[in-house]
Design an enzyme around this catalytic site. Structure first.
Site, PDB file in Angstrom:
ATOM      1  N   HIS A  38      -5.129   3.973  -1.984  1.00 52.82           N
ATOM      2  CA  HIS A  38      -4.264   4.071  -3.158  1.00 52.82           C
ATOM      3  C   HIS A  38      -5.044   3.530  -4.358  1.00 52.82           C
ATOM      4  O   HIS A  38      -4.698   2.496  -4.930  1.00 52.82           O
ATOM      5  CB  HIS A  38      -2.942   3.327  -2.923  1.00 52.82           C
ATOM      6  CG  HIS A  38      -1.812   3.748  -3.824  1.00 52.82           C
ATOM      7  ND1 HIS A  38      -0.597   4.167  -3.345  1.00 52.82           N
ATOM      8  CD2 HIS A  38      -1.726   3.814  -5.174  1.00 52.82           C
ATOM      9  CE1 HIS A  38       0.200   4.469  -4.366  1.00 52.82           C
ATOM     10  NE2 HIS A  38      -0.456   4.255  -5.485  1.00 52.82           N
ATOM     11  N   GLU A  72       7.315   8.743  -2.402  1.00 48.56           N
ATOM     12  CA  GLU A  72       7.635   7.940  -3.589  1.00 48.56           C
ATOM     13  C   GLU A  72       8.672   8.672  -4.424  1.00 48.56           C
ATOM     14  O   GLU A  72       8.564   9.885  -4.618  1.00 48.56           O
ATOM     15  CB  GLU A  72       6.412   7.735  -4.508  1.00 48.56           C
ATOM     16  CG  GLU A  72       5.434   6.690  -4.047  1.00 48.56           C
ATOM     17  CD  GLU A  72       4.251   6.543  -5.001  1.00 48.56           C
ATOM     18  OE1 GLU A  72       4.410   6.792  -6.216  1.00 48.56           O
ATOM     19  OE2 GLU A  72       3.164   6.185  -4.519  1.00 48.56           O
ATOM     20  N   ASN A 113       5.135  12.765  -3.452  1.00 49.33           N
ATOM     21  CA  ASN A 113       5.558  11.822  -4.490  1.00 49.33           C
ATOM     22  C   ASN A 113       6.137  12.645  -5.627  1.00 49.33           C
ATOM     23  O   ASN A 113       5.487  13.583  -6.101  1.00 49.33           O
ATOM     24  CB  ASN A 113       4.368  11.026  -5.037  1.00 49.33           C
ATOM     25  CG  ASN A 113       3.892   9.956  -4.071  1.00 49.33           C
ATOM     26  OD1 ASN A 113       4.449   9.799  -2.979  1.00 49.33           O
ATOM     27  ND2 ASN A 113       2.862   9.227  -4.456  1.00 49.33           N
ATOM     28  N   ARG A 124       6.214   1.706   3.452  1.00 45.04           N
ATOM     29  CA  ARG A 124       4.922   2.315   3.145  1.00 45.04           C
ATOM     30  C   ARG A 124       4.116   1.365   2.278  1.00 45.04           C
ATOM     31  O   ARG A 124       4.564   0.987   1.195  1.00 45.04           O
ATOM     32  CB  ARG A 124       5.129   3.656   2.404  1.00 45.04           C
ATOM     33  CG  ARG A 124       3.848   4.263   1.907  1.00 45.04           C
ATOM     34  CD  ARG A 124       4.046   5.581   1.155  1.00 45.04           C
ATOM     35  NE  ARG A 124       2.753   6.018   0.666  1.00 45.04           N
ATOM     36  CZ  ARG A 124       2.470   6.342  -0.595  1.00 45.04           C
ATOM     37  NH1 ARG A 124       3.415   6.339  -1.517  1.00 45.04           N
ATOM     38  NH2 ARG A 124       1.252   6.702  -0.936  1.00 45.04           N
TER      39      ARG A 124
HETATM   40  C1  PNW Z   1       2.620   7.169  -8.877  1.00 47.98           C
HETATM   41  N1  PNW Z   1       3.731  12.153 -12.737  1.00 47.98           N
HETATM   42  O1  PNW Z   1       1.859   7.787  -9.857  1.00 47.98           O
HETATM   43  C2  PNW Z   1       1.735   6.177  -8.142  1.00 47.98           C
HETATM   44  O2  PNW Z   1       1.476   6.571  -6.822  1.00 47.98           O
HETATM   45  C3  PNW Z   1       2.228   4.760  -8.170  1.00 47.98           C
HETATM   46  O3  PNW Z   1       1.167   3.891  -7.853  1.00 47.98           O
HETATM   47  C4  PNW Z   1       2.868   4.447  -9.495  1.00 47.98           C
HETATM   48  O4  PNW Z   1       3.206   3.109  -9.634  1.00 47.98           O
HETATM   49  C5  PNW Z   1       4.093   5.324  -9.597  1.00 47.98           C
HETATM   50  O5  PNW Z   1       3.765   6.685  -9.478  1.00 47.98           O
HETATM   51  C6  PNW Z   1       4.883   5.137 -10.889  1.00 47.98           C
HETATM   52  O6  PNW Z   1       4.141   5.535 -11.993  1.00 47.98           O
HETATM   53  C7  PNW Z   1       2.381   8.841 -10.584  1.00 47.98           C
HETATM   54  O7  PNW Z   1       3.180  13.226 -12.582  1.00 47.98           O
HETATM   55  C8  PNW Z   1       1.823  10.070 -10.452  1.00 47.98           C
HETATM   56  O8  PNW Z   1       4.658  12.067 -13.528  1.00 47.98           O
HETATM   57  C9  PNW Z   1       2.266  11.162 -11.140  1.00 47.98           C
HETATM   58  C10 PNW Z   1       3.296  11.031 -12.004  1.00 47.98           C
HETATM   59  C11 PNW Z   1       3.871   9.814 -12.154  1.00 47.98           C
HETATM   60  C12 PNW Z   1       3.414   8.722 -11.466  1.00 47.98           C
END
Ligand code: PNW
Length: 510
Positions: free
Chosen positions: A145, A402, A332, A99
């Protein structure tokens, strides 16, 4: 989460590992897919190469170096110039899927529907897609993104202008479907609309950095931005379904991120309602309009009143028509928290459903052991609950688009120690066990898993200090070194998928 990125270097790996549960290596269906994920601005670099236009992240990381610890994505992992090496790396890990996201301003430097197209940008992604396919790896493409073409932000306020944003995103999506859709069969419109709206237009931690502190109206902007994202998503799905699906036969959807929420006091009706409401404000905000073809959750309408935009009749029609074409649920997921009902009326900047978020419950029990970043605790049992919640509400096969973590103290480790990432191995193992239980014991459909991330990269507001990779990157030289977790993923998915569903370990003999 991104507000507080302090690193924990104090605890030895051994004692931290002792706080984690044991992995059971539970089985998965033989056709379950696994792979790794990245995002353009976090890995590509090549910020000004081959005609790429600037994005809001190019601007933000240079304008607000304090937010990103003085770092930026100008070079990042230099993936733009190391494409062949990175495809070979993916292939060596034995992944089924990869991805990645497309940088909109590489394809259309100014971003808009009447602006010129940059063929060199198209060529880069063609090389990537063809390289993956030549190695037997399926591409899964995120269209957005977080790196909006800067010109669209200056021209009309980007997502604050629903009509122009919808039209420009639809045009960009169409370009991608027409140039890449013969080979790309999994499309994701937006990565984490929740984060885009709230971190870009409420806390201001992410680009474009709007918040009340910087003179913007955080009581309305996030809800307008969310509205624009939903409508732009629906427009792209409609275009795909009408003009491309019949010949290309692919899948399209969105990626929604969320924590799971447990009630702070498990016996309190108010806290149980708070936990439910928190998920509606997190996921239902986007999931209900998109997957149910309906309106925002009632709890949001009640609290936000006229600050939450209305869908016109035509827009409601579009949502109803496109809902069935969202053929999967992209999730994610990293961690979970406790939810406690607030007893005072909601602040007008509240976006939680008037819920206090905590890591310790009323009995003093922590939700899970800390990883290498303060917002992420290991909460695999709650992951299983979130899978059930999303399946019950939306009834779509789920892809974990993710999941991953940094190890405690990882950024201050020497290479040899950093690649021995046993904390991450354990985290992956436990979360994959949770998927197995959701599938085999709860009847949830989960179709695939993408580890975040293929390699250490530019972690937005945390710069390069937080490492999520299954590959170590030396940012001074660009050198990639596989971590143990990469080998573990290949091994565990191989083993788990070979186990017959009746549970007997194969040994070659069923
Ligand atoms: C994601 N939370 O963001 C992103 O899609 C990535 O680009 C990023 O590198 C990755 O997580 C790691 O941080 C997040 O709610 C969105 O805890 C939400 C959370 C964490 C990360």
């Amino acid at each position: 989460m991104f507000e507080s990125n302090e690193i924990r270097a104090d605890i030895s790996t051994k004692s931290v590992l002792d706080t984690l549960d044991t992995v059971r290596e539970l089985p998965l269906p033989p056709n379950f897919l696994w792979g790794a994920a990245t995002a353009a601005y976090q890995v590509e670099g090549g910020a000004q190469q081959d005609g790429k236009g600037p994005s809001i992240w190019d601007e933000f990381s240079h304008r607000e170096p304090s937010v990103t610890s003085g770092e930026d994505g100008d070079i990042a992992c230099d993936h733009y110039n190391r494409l062949a090496e990175d495809i070979a790396l993916l292939s060596s890990y034995g992944v089924d899927v990869y991805r990645f996201s497309i940088c909109w301003s590489r394809l259309i430097p100014l971003g808009g529907r009447n602006d010129p197209i940059n063929e060199k940008g198209i060529a880069f992604y063609n090389t990537l897609i063809d390289g993956l396919i030549a190695h037997g790896i399926k591409p899964a493409v995120t269209l957005y993104h977080w790196d909006l073409p800067l010109e669209l932000h200056t021209r009309y306020g980007g997502m604050l202008n629903s009509a122009d944003f919808q039209a420009d995103f639809e045009h960009y999506a169409r370009l991608c479907f027409s140039r890449f859709g013969d080979r790309v069969k999994q499309w994701i419109t937006f990565n984490e609309p929740y984060i885009v709206a709230l971190f870009g237009y409420h806390s201001g931690i992410l680009a474009p950095g709007h918040s009340t502190k910087t003179g913007h109206d955080s009581t309305t902007e996030p809800w307008r931005v969310g509205h624009s994202l939903i409508l732009a998503h629906a427009a792209a799905v409609q275009t795909y379904a009408t003009d491309f699906l019949p010949s290309q036969k692919g899948n399209i959807s969105i990626v929604l991120n969320s924590d799971f929420y447990e009630p702070y006091d498990a016996t309190s009706e108010a806290d149980k309602a708070a936990a439910r409401r928190r998920l509606e404000f997190y996921v239902g905000w986007f999931g209900d309009p998109i997957y149910l073809g309906g309106d925002y959750p009632e709890s949001m309408r009640q609290q936000l009143g006229s600050r939450l935009p209305q869908f016109t009749e035509a827009e409601q029609g579009l949502l109803k028509k496109t809902a069935p074409h969202n053929t999967f649920y992209g999730m994610n997921h990293y961690t979970s928290q406790y939810a406690r009902a607030r007893t005072t009326p909601p602040h007008e900047e509240d976006h939680t459903g008037n819920v206090e978020e905590l890591t310790t419950n009323s009995k003093g029990v922590e939700i899970g052991p800390l990883s290498g970043v303060s917002w992420l605790r290991v909460t695999h049992k709650q992951f299983r609950k979130l899978l059930n919640w999303a399946w019950d509400r939306y009834q779509r096969p789920i892809y974990i688009t993710e999941n991953g973590c940094p190890c405690p103290g990882e950024n201050s480790m020497a290479l040899g120690q950093a690649v021995d990432d046993q904390f991450r191995v354990r985290y992956f193992g436990l979360y994959i066990d949770a998927i197995s239980q959701a599938i085999n014991e709860d009847g949830v459909e989960v179709a695939g898993y993408y580890a975040w991330s293929l390699m250490d990269n530019f972690e937005w507001a945390a710069g390069y200090s937080i490492r999520f990779g299954i590959t170590h990157v030396d940012f001074a030289t660009g050198t990639r070194t596989p971590k143990k977790s990469a080998a573990y993923l290949e091994e565990t998915f191989g083993k788990r998928r070979a186990i017959p569903r009746n549970g007997n370990i194969a040994n070659g003999i069923p």
